[in-house]
Design a protein around this motif. Structure first.
Motif, PDB file in Angstrom:
ATOM      1  N   UNK A 109      10.154  38.548   4.682  1.00 39.69           N
ATOM      2  CA  UNK A 109      10.734  39.511   3.612  1.00 39.69           C
ATOM      3  C   UNK A 109       9.809  40.964   3.448  1.00 39.69           C
ATOM      4  N   UNK A 110       8.473  40.915   4.203  1.00 45.05           N
ATOM      5  CA  UNK A 110       7.852  42.190   3.925  1.00 45.05           C
ATOM      6  C   UNK A 110       6.955  42.092   2.834  1.00 45.05           C
ATOM      7  N   UNK A 111       6.860  40.699   2.338  1.00 46.66           N
ATOM      8  CA  UNK A 111       6.087  40.654   1.017  1.00 46.66           C
ATOM      9  C   UNK A 111       4.586  40.322   1.134  1.00 46.66           C
ATOM     10  N   UNK A 112       4.124  40.353   2.272  1.00 47.16           N
ATOM     11  CA  UNK A 112       2.802  39.934   2.813  1.00 47.16           C
ATOM     12  C   UNK A 112       2.033  40.983   2.520  1.00 47.16           C
ATOM     13  N   UNK A 113       0.889  40.919   1.738  1.00 46.42           N
ATOM     14  CA  UNK A 113       0.014  42.033   1.453  1.00 46.42           C
ATOM     15  C   UNK A 113       0.638  43.256   0.537  1.00 46.42           C
ATOM     16  N   UNK A 114       1.603  42.471  -0.278  1.00 49.50           N
ATOM     17  CA  UNK A 114       1.952  43.426  -1.447  1.00 49.50           C
ATOM     18  C   UNK A 114       1.773  42.943  -2.655  1.00 49.50           C
ATOM     19  N   UNK A 115       1.740  43.822  -3.685  1.00 45.23           N
ATOM     20  CA  UNK A 115       1.568  43.519  -5.216  1.00 45.23           C
ATOM     21  C   UNK A 115       2.642  42.699  -5.642  1.00 45.23           C
ATOM     22  N   UNK A 116       3.900  43.097  -5.285  1.00 41.16           N
ATOM     23  CA  UNK A 116       5.074  42.492  -5.602  1.00 41.16           C
ATOM     24  C   UNK A 116       4.844  40.906  -5.239  1.00 41.16           C
ATOM     25  N   UNK A 117       4.612  40.700  -4.155  1.00 42.28           N
ATOM     26  CA  UNK A 117       4.621  39.414  -3.719  1.00 42.28           C
ATOM     27  C   UNK A 117       3.740  38.589  -4.662  1.00 42.28           C
ATOM     28  N   UNK A 118       2.380  39.035  -4.778  1.00 43.23           N
ATOM     29  CA  UNK A 118       1.343  38.194  -5.670  1.00 43.23           C
ATOM     30  C   UNK A 118       1.930  38.007  -7.048  1.00 43.23           C
ATOM     31  N   UNK A 119       2.618  39.032  -7.728  1.00 51.56           N
ATOM     32  CA  UNK A 119       2.991  38.950  -8.958  1.00 51.56           C
ATOM     33  C   UNK A 119       4.124  37.829  -8.947  1.00 51.56           C
ATOM     34  N   UNK A 120       4.904  37.900  -8.044  1.00 56.32           N
ATOM     35  CA  UNK A 120       5.978  36.804  -7.801  1.00 56.32           C
ATOM     36  C   UNK A 120       5.153  35.357  -8.073  1.00 56.32           C
ATOM     37  N   UNK A 121       4.372  35.287  -7.157  1.00 58.00           N
ATOM     38  CA  UNK A 121       3.475  33.962  -6.867  1.00 58.00           C
ATOM     39  C   UNK A 121       2.832  33.688  -8.161  1.00 58.00           C
ATOM     40  N   UNK A 122       1.961  34.363  -8.763  1.00 61.70           N
ATOM     41  CA  UNK A 122       1.522  34.012  -9.908  1.00 61.70           C
ATOM     42  C   UNK A 122       2.313  33.684 -11.149  1.00 61.70           C
ATOM     43  N   UNK A 123       3.414  34.569 -11.390  1.00 65.88           N
ATOM     44  CA  UNK A 123       4.407  34.273 -12.255  1.00 65.88           C
ATOM     45  C   UNK A 123       4.632  32.619 -12.126  1.00 65.88           C
ATOM     46  N   UNK A 124       5.164  32.429 -10.968  1.00 68.70           N
ATOM     47  CA  UNK A 124       5.754  31.059 -10.834  1.00 68.70           C
ATOM     48  C   UNK A 124       4.634  29.884 -11.122  1.00 68.70           C
ATOM     49  N   UNK A 125       3.484  30.302 -10.587  1.00 69.80           N
ATOM     50  CA  UNK A 125       2.440  29.489 -10.606  1.00 69.80           C
ATOM     51  C   UNK A 125       1.893  28.945 -12.107  1.00 69.80           C
ATOM     52  N   UNK A 126       2.165  30.050 -13.005  1.00 76.69           N
ATOM     53  CA  UNK A 126       1.746  29.946 -14.300  1.00 76.69           C
ATOM     54  C   UNK A 126       2.868  29.534 -15.126  1.00 76.69           C
ATOM     55  N   UNK A 127       4.230  29.793 -14.867  1.00 75.08           N
ATOM     56  CA  UNK A 127       5.328  29.579 -15.517  1.00 75.08           C
ATOM     57  C   UNK A 127       5.357  28.103 -16.460  1.00 75.08           C
ATOM     58  N   UNK A 128       4.982  26.975 -15.542  1.00 77.63           N
ATOM     59  CA  UNK A 128       4.917  25.706 -16.237  1.00 77.63           C
ATOM     60  C   UNK A 128       3.662  25.492 -17.690  1.00 77.63           C
ATOM     61  N   UNK A 129       2.617  26.225 -17.189  1.00 78.08           N
ATOM     62  CA  UNK A 129       1.627  26.155 -18.180  1.00 78.08           C
ATOM     63  C   UNK A 129       2.118  27.139 -19.431  1.00 78.08           C
ATOM     64  N   UNK A 130       2.541  28.079 -19.244  1.00 81.47           N
ATOM     65  CA  UNK A 130       3.135  29.175 -20.284  1.00 81.47           C
ATOM     66  C   UNK A 130       4.121  28.563 -21.115  1.00 81.47           C
ATOM     67  N   UNK A 131       5.346  27.784 -20.331  1.00 82.50           N
ATOM     68  CA  UNK A 131       6.195  27.170 -21.188  1.00 82.50           C
ATOM     69  C   UNK A 131       5.587  26.110 -22.225  1.00 82.50           C
ATOM     70  N   UNK A 132       4.685  25.145 -21.479  1.00 78.80           N
ATOM     71  CA  UNK A 132       4.241  24.255 -22.240  1.00 78.80           C
ATOM     72  C   UNK A 132       3.179  24.525 -23.495  1.00 78.80           C
ATOM     73  N   UNK A 133       2.350  25.524 -23.099  1.00 78.44           N
ATOM     74  CA  UNK A 133       1.568  25.984 -24.260  1.00 78.44           C
ATOM     75  C   UNK A 133       2.521  26.517 -25.151  1.00 78.44           C
ATOM     76  N   UNK A 134       3.501  27.461 -24.937  1.00 74.86           N
ATOM     77  CA  UNK A 134       4.354  27.878 -26.078  1.00 74.86           C
ATOM     78  C   UNK A 134       5.118  26.951 -26.722  1.00 74.86           C
ATOM     79  N   UNK A 135       5.518  25.985 -26.136  1.00 72.63           N
ATOM     80  CA  UNK A 135       6.108  24.853 -26.772  1.00 72.63           C
ATOM     81  C   UNK A 135       5.503  24.412 -27.734  1.00 72.63           C
ATOM     82  N   UNK A 136       4.070  23.866 -27.451  1.00 68.03           N
ATOM     83  CA  UNK A 136       3.193  23.210 -28.199  1.00 68.03           C
ATOM     84  C   UNK A 136       2.872  24.188 -29.828  1.00 68.03           C
TER      85      UNK A 136
END
Lengths: 295, 272
Positions: free
Chosen positions: B130-157
């Motif tokens: 998809x042409x996301x290799x070596x793109x800022x957008x690609x890592x933004x997507x990965x980091x968003x999804x990587x942190x989403x569970x922690x962010x939901x949990x922490x906000x929930x508490x």
């Protein structure tokens, strides 16, 4: 009656629409790669050999499980995770008890001692490898020289020990931070009462402090395990898994298969093994958290 | 009395001794950044004439600023996205709980347990195609999804700690869900949201598995740039130190600011 029923539906709809983006994204993020890894692991698929393709059955797994490098990397993973856990958990407990006491400048000391946890892994690894552990110009070589000890070629003589030292340095502050927080909810009256009854510091530690920390310790162990099973950057920038296979853990082993040998099938089979291992730990962690959620 | 005083003293000496040993590598890196390359490899010494030449060299002869901007875009972009997606979700979990809420929360936590290396191959191939290799957008997507569970949990508490009647009162006054979130929930839980954001920024800034495997140059963040010092030519300790100091300084400050709240996020609320 009617209003209650419709209220529930409206509430359900609201819940659905509010949670949908997060749930959908996470579902995709989990299912698609997981499904692909599983699928690839049963395929003949090497990017360097375009003609070769098709269903491979358990061939990738058979090939992988008879590869001594896999078992060596599993052993390395086990030693790495076990050693770092032992150092950080025991060290973390002792430090937490120490930092629970009043002493001059405790606030500043606390900030300084947890700092390594916030240093990015590539920086930690390179600073340690070069400026601290360099066999000629490193601080340790100089210090050993002062005491008349021979200098150590850390990364060629004791490669895995060196990695363990670096990773422990990064994770000891994490254990300290969590355990110190947990200690703050310790009932001081209980400690005082025990002291009145003539309990010494050791008795208080083993019969009051340690039981109080039990859950926090198990949380630290499980969270560290999840992260330590995937240690990668520290190995990538220092030893590249060597010398030989001395510091190749499971994560690095799969990385070599994937992005050096472009063996998609083999790397995916390795990935499935890593996922299974992580899940064994995850089940226990989720159980602990679930128990906590009920309170 | 004197025994107590001397016990206090020994305690302080012990605690400070260990602290200084633990902090030493960071301190040494900071000092070395102000040395010349020759002084950096000389016999360790606290006394030297400080120079900014390594900083100048890093800023002028490498694309340091570009990598730093990549780090900023990825860390802040992914955190903003994760918060945006997580706030409504955590809101409904905390204030409109259903019998399924607990299961959903635990399932989210379980996605965090997936070892990244287990899905390296599929993510790499998807990014390549998809042409996301070596793109800022690609890592933004990965980091968003990587942190989403922690962010939901922490906000929930944090949301759960809020007294329910406050939002009830808003609802009585006829506030809709979005108004309730924007005008009541967000201002009341701002410190909690801020520390959640800080944790997400710290985790993305320091992430070094995906950044090393999915970027090469254009979208490389600081973690990947620093890794390029692993195979350098000639003397490089002072430059490595200068570059590292600049790379970790902002995050150290963030970590210091939020250390107490971080525990919640890092333990999924199991230790407060």
């Amino acid at each position: 009656m009617r209003t209650r029923a419709s209220g529930r539906t409206v509430g359900g709809l609201r819940t659905l629409s509010l949670q949908a983006p997060a749930v959908t994204l996470l579902l995709l993020w989990m299912l698609i790669p997981l499904g692909m890894t599983l699928w690839f692991s049963f395929q003949r698929y090497n990017m360097l050999m375009p003609g070769m393709s098709g269903f491979a059955g358990f061939e990738n797994y058979r090939y992988l499980l008879t590869d001594p490098a896999l078992w060596s990397s599993m052993g390395t993973t086990l030693v790495l995770v076990g050693s770092v856990l032992a150092i950080t958990v025991i060290g973390g407990i002792l430090l937490a008890v120490l930092f629970q006491q009043e002493f001059l400048g405790r606030g500043i000391a606390r900030i300084l001692i947890i700092s390594p946890f916030f240093v990015m892994p590539t920086v930690s690894a390179l600073i340690w490898q070069n400026m601290i552990m360099h066999p000629v110009n490193g601080v340790l070589a100089w210090l050993f020289g002062v005491f008349g000890l021979p200098s150590v070629e850390w990364f060629s003589e004791l490669p895995l020990v060196s990695i363990i030292i670096i990773v422990s340095w990064e994770w000891l502050p994490f254990a300290l931070l969590i355990l110190l927080t947990a200690l703050q909810s310790l009932d001081e009256d209980q400690v005082e009462a025990a002291r009145m009854d003539g309990a010494g510091p050791l008795a208080i530690f083993f019969f009051i402090t340690l039981p109080h920390l039990k859950r926090a310790i198990s949380v630290v162990i499980m969270i560290e395990m999840i992260f330590l099973l995937s240690i990668f950057a520290e190995i990538f920038v220092t030893t590249s898994g060597g010398p030989g296979l001395a510091t190749t853990n499971l994560a690095y082993f799969i990385y070599i298969r994937a992005l050096f040998e472009f063996d998609v099938g083999g790397a995916s089979a390795g990935g499935v093994i890593a996922i299974i291992l992580a899940n064994i730990v995850a089940i226990f962690l989720i159980r602990t958290v679930a128990k906590n959620l009920e309170n | 009395m004197t025994m107590l005083a001397s016990k206090r003293l020994w305690l302080a000496v012990l605690a400070w001794g260990i602290t200084l040993v633990m902090f030493f590598p960071i301190f040494w890196m900071f000092l070395t950044g102000f040395k010349t390359e020759a002084a950096a490899v000389a016999t360790p010494s606290l006394f030297f004439s400080p120079t900014l030449e390594s900083y100048m060299a890093v800023l002028e002869r490498t694309d340091y600023l570009k990598f730093a901007i990549n780090s900023v875009i990825m860390a802040f972009g992914s955190t903003a996205l994760a918060l945006l997606i997580a706030v409504p979700c955590a809101y409904s979990m905390a204030f409109l709980p259903t019998p399924r809420t607990k299961g959903t929360l635990l399932w989210m936590l379980s996605t965090k347990m997936l070892p990244p290396v287990g899905v390296l191959m599929p993510i790499y191939l998807i990014f390549r195609d998809t042409g996301l290799l070596d793109s800022q957008l690609g890592l933004v997507i990965v980091y968003t999804l990587m942190n989403l569970p922690i962010v939901v949990w922490m906000l929930y508490t944090f949301f759960k700690d809020l007294p329910k009647d406050i939002l009830e009162a808003g609802r009585m006054d006829g506030a809709g869900t979005s108004q309730e979130i924007i005008y009541l929930l967000l201002p009341l839980t701002l410190p909690g949201i801020a520390s959640t954001g800080l944790l997400a920024i710290i985790l993305s800034w320091n992430e070094a598995f995906w950044s090393l495997n999915l970027t090469s140059y254009d979208a490389a963040p600081l973690t990947a740039f620093i890794a390029s010092f692993s195979s350098p030519e000639g003397l490089f300790w002072a430059k490595l130190s200068a570059a590292s100091t600049m790379a970790i300084a902002p995050i150290l400050v963030f970590g210091w600011l939020s250390q107490k709240q971080l525990v919640r996020g890092l333990t999924f609320g199991a230790v407060k």
